[in-house]
Motif scaffolding. Structure first.
Motif, PDB file in Angstrom:
ATOM      1  N   LEU A   1       0.832  -1.206   0.000  1.00  0.00           N
ATOM      2  CA  LEU A   1       0.000   0.000   0.000  1.00  0.00           C
ATOM      3  C   LEU A   1       0.865   1.254   0.000  1.00  0.00           C
ATOM      4  O   LEU A   1       0.588   2.216  -0.738  1.00  0.00           O
ATOM      5  N   GLU A   2       1.914   1.270   0.828  1.00  0.00           N
ATOM      6  CA  GLU A   2       2.811   2.434   0.865  1.00  0.00           C
ATOM      7  C   GLU A   2       3.438   2.687  -0.504  1.00  0.00           C
ATOM      8  O   GLU A   2       3.550   3.832  -0.948  1.00  0.00           O
ATOM      9  N   THR A   3       3.846   1.607  -1.165  1.00  0.00           N
ATOM     10  CA  THR A   3       4.458   1.740  -2.491  1.00  0.00           C
ATOM     11  C   THR A   3       3.469   2.316  -3.491  1.00  0.00           C
ATOM     12  O   THR A   3       3.807   3.169  -4.309  1.00  0.00           O
ATOM     13  N   ARG A   4       2.233   1.852  -3.411  1.00  0.00           N
ATOM     14  CA  ARG A   4       1.212   2.322  -4.351  1.00  0.00           C
ATOM     15  C   ARG A   4       0.854   3.795  -4.103  1.00  0.00           C
ATOM     16  O   ARG A   4       0.733   4.571  -5.050  1.00  0.00           O
ATOM     17  N   VAL A   5       0.703   4.174  -2.849  1.00  0.00           N
ATOM     18  CA  VAL A   5       0.357   5.571  -2.541  1.00  0.00           C
ATOM     19  C   VAL A   5       1.515   6.494  -2.908  1.00  0.00           C
ATOM     20  O   VAL A   5       1.325   7.555  -3.514  1.00  0.00           O
ATOM     21  N   ASN A   6       2.718   6.121  -2.470  1.00  0.00           N
ATOM     22  CA  ASN A   6       3.934   6.854  -2.841  1.00  0.00           C
ATOM     23  C   ASN A   6       3.802   8.347  -2.577  1.00  0.00           C
ATOM     24  O   ASN A   6       3.956   9.180  -3.466  1.00  0.00           O
ATOM     25  N   ASN A   7       3.480   8.697  -1.331  1.00  0.00           N
ATOM     26  CA  ASN A   7       3.310  10.099  -0.961  1.00  0.00           C
ATOM     27  C   ASN A   7       4.033  10.339   0.354  1.00  0.00           C
ATOM     28  O   ASN A   7       3.807   9.629   1.344  1.00  0.00           O
ATOM     29  N   SER A   8       4.891  11.352   0.357  1.00  0.00           N
ATOM     30  CA  SER A   8       5.688  11.633   1.553  1.00  0.00           C
ATOM     31  C   SER A   8       4.840  12.102   2.728  1.00  0.00           C
ATOM     32  O   SER A   8       5.294  12.084   3.875  1.00  0.00           O
ATOM     33  N   ARG A   9       3.614  12.547   2.476  1.00  0.00           N
ATOM     34  CA  ARG A   9       2.748  13.003   3.567  1.00  0.00           C
ATOM     35  C   ARG A   9       2.074  11.856   4.312  1.00  0.00           C
ATOM     36  O   ARG A   9       1.416  12.079   5.316  1.00  0.00           O
ATOM     37  N   LEU A  10       2.225  10.636   3.803  1.00  0.00           N
ATOM     38  CA  LEU A  10       1.646   9.473   4.484  1.00  0.00           C
ATOM     39  C   LEU A  10       2.656   8.877   5.454  1.00  0.00           C
ATOM     40  O   LEU A  10       3.778   8.537   5.075  1.00  0.00           O
ATOM     41  N   THR A  11       2.268   8.776   6.720  1.00  0.00           N
ATOM     42  CA  THR A  11       3.094   8.091   7.718  1.00  0.00           C
ATOM     43  C   THR A  11       2.352   6.847   8.189  1.00  0.00           C
ATOM     44  O   THR A  11       1.122   6.851   8.317  1.00  0.00           O
ATOM     45  N   VAL A  12       3.100   5.797   8.437  1.00  0.00           N
ATOM     46  CA  VAL A  12       2.509   4.506   8.796  1.00  0.00           C
ATOM     47  C   VAL A  12       3.046   4.053  10.143  1.00  0.00           C
ATOM     48  O   VAL A  12       4.255   4.105  10.399  1.00  0.00           O
ATOM     49  N   GLU A  13       2.139   3.622  10.987  1.00  0.00           N
ATOM     50  CA  GLU A  13       2.503   3.043  12.285  1.00  0.00           C
ATOM     51  C   GLU A  13       1.809   1.694  12.397  1.00  0.00           C
ATOM     52  O   GLU A  13       0.596   1.623  12.572  1.00  0.00           O
ATOM     53  N   ASN A  14       2.582   0.628  12.254  1.00  0.00           N
ATOM     54  CA  ASN A  14       2.020  -0.726  12.235  1.00  0.00           C
ATOM     55  C   ASN A  14       2.485  -1.500  13.460  1.00  0.00           C
ATOM     56  O   ASN A  14       3.601  -1.985  13.514  1.00  0.00           O
ATOM     57  N   SER A  15       1.610  -1.593  14.443  1.00  0.00           N
ATOM     58  CA  SER A  15       1.954  -2.330  15.665  1.00  0.00           C
ATOM     59  C   SER A  15       1.482  -3.780  15.604  1.00  0.00           C
ATOM     60  O   SER A  15       1.558  -4.500  16.588  1.00  0.00           O
ATOM     61  N   ALA A  16       0.973  -4.194  14.426  1.00  0.00           N
ATOM     62  CA  ALA A  16       0.488  -5.573  14.265  1.00  0.00           C
ATOM     63  C   ALA A  16       1.173  -6.231  13.073  1.00  0.00           C
ATOM     64  O   ALA A  16       0.568  -7.039  12.367  1.00  0.00           O
ATOM     65  N   SER A  17       2.434  -5.879  12.860  1.00  0.00           N
ATOM     66  CA  SER A  17       3.140  -6.350  11.667  1.00  0.00           C
ATOM     67  C   SER A  17       3.331  -7.865  11.643  1.00  0.00           C
ATOM     68  O   SER A  17       3.561  -8.457  10.589  1.00  0.00           O
ATOM     69  N   HIS A  18       3.236  -8.514  12.822  1.00  0.00           N
ATOM     70  CA  HIS A  18       3.436  -9.956  12.882  1.00  0.00           C
ATOM     71  C   HIS A  18       2.184 -10.739  12.509  1.00  0.00           C
ATOM     72  O   HIS A  18       2.237 -11.964  12.377  1.00  0.00           O
ATOM     73  N   GLN A  19       1.076 -10.056  12.339  1.00  0.00           N
ATOM     74  CA  GLN A  19      -0.195 -10.726  12.125  1.00  0.00           C
ATOM     75  C   GLN A  19      -0.403 -11.132  10.670  1.00  0.00           C
ATOM     76  O   GLN A  19       0.153 -10.545   9.747  1.00  0.00           O
ATOM     77  N   PHE A  20      -1.234 -12.178  10.495  1.00  0.00           N
ATOM     78  CA  PHE A  20      -1.732 -12.567   9.183  1.00  0.00           C
ATOM     79  C   PHE A  20      -3.229 -12.264   9.148  1.00  0.00           C
ATOM     80  O   PHE A  20      -3.916 -12.418  10.156  1.00  0.00           O
ATOM     81  N   VAL A  21      -3.708 -11.812   8.013  1.00  0.00           N
ATOM     82  CA  VAL A  21      -5.137 -11.532   7.862  1.00  0.00           C
ATOM     83  C   VAL A  21      -5.660 -12.294   6.647  1.00  0.00           C
ATOM     84  O   VAL A  21      -4.941 -12.493   5.665  1.00  0.00           O
TER      85      VAL A  21
ATOM     86  N   GLN B   1      -7.185  -1.925  -2.483  1.00  0.00           N
ATOM     87  CA  GLN B   1      -7.948  -0.872  -3.166  1.00  0.00           C
ATOM     88  C   GLN B   1      -8.790  -0.081  -2.173  1.00  0.00           C
ATOM     89  O   GLN B   1      -8.883   1.143  -2.258  1.00  0.00           O
ATOM     90  N   ALA B   2      -9.408  -0.790  -1.217  1.00  0.00           N
ATOM     91  CA  ALA B   2     -10.229  -0.110  -0.211  1.00  0.00           C
ATOM     92  C   ALA B   2      -9.380   0.849   0.622  1.00  0.00           C
ATOM     93  O   ALA B   2      -9.737   2.023   0.815  1.00  0.00           O
ATOM     94  N   LEU B   3      -8.244   0.378   1.129  1.00  0.00           N
ATOM     95  CA  LEU B   3      -7.364   1.231   1.916  1.00  0.00           C
ATOM     96  C   LEU B   3      -6.805   2.378   1.083  1.00  0.00           C
ATOM     97  O   LEU B   3      -6.694   3.519   1.556  1.00  0.00           O
TER      98      LEU B   3
ATOM     99  N   SER C   1      -9.415  -9.011  16.136  1.00  0.00           N
ATOM    100  CA  SER C   1      -9.498  -8.207  14.918  1.00  0.00           C
ATOM    101  C   SER C   1      -8.263  -7.335  14.717  1.00  0.00           C
ATOM    102  O   SER C   1      -7.450  -7.140  15.623  1.00  0.00           O
ATOM    103  N   VAL C   2      -8.172  -6.820  13.505  1.00  0.00           N
ATOM    104  CA  VAL C   2      -7.148  -5.841  13.140  1.00  0.00           C
ATOM    105  C   VAL C   2      -7.872  -4.558  12.749  1.00  0.00           C
ATOM    106  O   VAL C   2      -8.867  -4.598  12.019  1.00  0.00           O
ATOM    107  N   THR C   3      -7.388  -3.423  13.245  1.00  0.00           N
ATOM    108  CA  THR C   3      -8.028  -2.141  12.962  1.00  0.00           C
ATOM    109  C   THR C   3      -7.079  -1.237  12.192  1.00  0.00           C
ATOM    110  O   THR C   3      -5.912  -1.090  12.558  1.00  0.00           O
ATOM    111  N   PHE C   4      -7.604  -0.653  11.124  1.00  0.00           N
ATOM    112  CA  PHE C   4      -6.861   0.306  10.312  1.00  0.00           C
ATOM    113  C   PHE C   4      -7.495   1.675  10.552  1.00  0.00           C
ATOM    114  O   PHE C   4      -8.684   1.863  10.315  1.00  0.00           O
ATOM    115  N   CYS C   5      -6.707   2.619  11.009  1.00  0.00           N
ATOM    116  CA  CYS C   5      -7.206   3.966  11.272  1.00  0.00           C
ATOM    117  C   CYS C   5      -6.472   4.945  10.364  1.00  0.00           C
ATOM    118  O   CYS C   5      -5.248   5.078  10.437  1.00  0.00           O
TER     119      CYS C   5
END
Length: 335
Positions: A202-222, A231-233, A258-262
């Motif tokens: 998703l970060e690669t697709r958005v490719n915008n320096s104004r987007l910051t990502v904080e992923n505290s569930a990186s070990h999870q599988f969904v 596409q939704a995100l 669950s996993v939550t995306f904010c």
């Protein structure tokens, strides 16, 4: 709620009208006035309810008038021509009003469809024409003046073509997904995917320096359809980037189930109209055309995709800007 409106509400109106007429009859209300009140209640019941509830309301009105107000009182007897005519009039009122209401509702739905289609045509014609015009103009410039342009100028033109091509692709993809969602034809092929892969793609697709990502569930599988959920995100993040000139944050967290995306921006937040109907097709918060206006499909498509994954999506205003929350049930956890 729908069942209450189509069945219980009409019957409740009719029963209330009968009770009111019984009470008013004690004050020597004329029989003709009682008949009109019951027929009015019958008409209202037929107007707000289904055909079946309208017919039942007509029966209640006719039988109640015969039982409570027609001699001999407190008995069901139709032994005079007037009683038969009253009974027929009650049924005709119910059936005719119900048919009129059904016709009006059908015309309203047709008008809504026509309005939506008109809105779609206007939006699509404008928002597809803009990137196409940019692409054609840039290619014509390179083709005509290529030998006179500096490499930096050519590069800038090609970057513009690439950006507008991606924008055009996003529009078309959203239109296709919206059509599939509207016709319940969205194909969701689920697989267990590492969350870190989803976020990285998703970060690669958005490719915008104004987007910051904080992923505290990186070990999870969904468990999801990776391309669809991305596409939704992407739609939600692009929407936030359009309406905020500042940083947009994507925070990913998880709990036991669950996993939550904010997705949070620092713009003006969502209007009251947007909060009431946040996922309506062709609804956009952008009041003017500044070249970044979308066609109002992004959040609607995101909602359809998230719900196809048995997840939920909601909008909230914060102290600064707006937040979009997407909650998705976990898949298989590894490690």
């Amino acid at each position: 709620m729908k069942q209450f409106k189509s069945v219980l509400l009409p019957l409740g109106i009719m029963i209330l009208a009968v009770v009111v007429c019984v009470v008013l009859s004690e004050w020597l209300l004329p029989l003709g006035a009682i008949l009109l009140l019951l027929q009015l209640a019958c008409a209202i019941s037929a107007l707000v309810g289904s055909r079946l509830s309208g017919i039942i309301a007509g029966f209640i009105g006719a039988l109640s008038f015969n039982y409570f107000f027609t001699a001999p009182l407190y008995s069901f007897r139709i032994n005079q021509l007037e009683d038969s005519i009253n009974f027929i009039v009650f049924m005709l009122v119910s059936l005719l009003i119900n048919e009129v209401a059904a016709y009006v509702r059908k015309q309203q739905r047709a008008l809504e469809v026509a309005t939506t289609q008109s809105s779609m045509l206007r939006s699509v014609s404008h928002d597809l024409r803009t990137p196409l015009s940019t692409i054609i103009g840039s290619v014509e410039t390179i083709n005509t003046y290529g030998d006179k342009l500096q490499e930096s100028e050519k590069h800038a033109l090609l970057q513009g073509v690439l950006a507008e091509g991606r924008r055009l692709y996003a529009y078309i993809e959203n239109l296709l997904q919206a059509t599939r969602i509207e016709h319940n034809a969205l194909a969701v092929n689920l697989e267990s995917v590492p969350l870190v892969k989803v976020v990285s793609s998703l970060e690669t697709r958005v490719n915008n320096s104004r987007l910051t990502v904080e992923n505290s569930a990186s070990h999870q599988f969904v468990t999801l359809s990776e391309s669809l959920f991305e596409q939704a995100l992407y739609n939600v993040i692009e929407n936030a980037l359009k309406f905020s000139e500042h940083e947009v944050q994507l925070k990913v967290s998880d709990d036991e189930n669950s996993v939550t995306f904010c997705v949070k921006d620092n713009g003006k937040g969502f209007s009251e109209a947007m909060l009431q109907k946040p996922f309506s097709l062709f609804q956009t918060e952008q009041p003017t055309d500044n070249g970044t206006k979308g066609i109002g499909l992004g959040l609607s498509v995101a909602k359809g995709i998230v719900e196809a994954h048995k997840g939920s999506i909601s909008l909230q205003n914060s102290n600064a800007g707006g937040c979009v929350y997407i909650r998705l049930l976990k898949g298989h956890q590894h490690g």
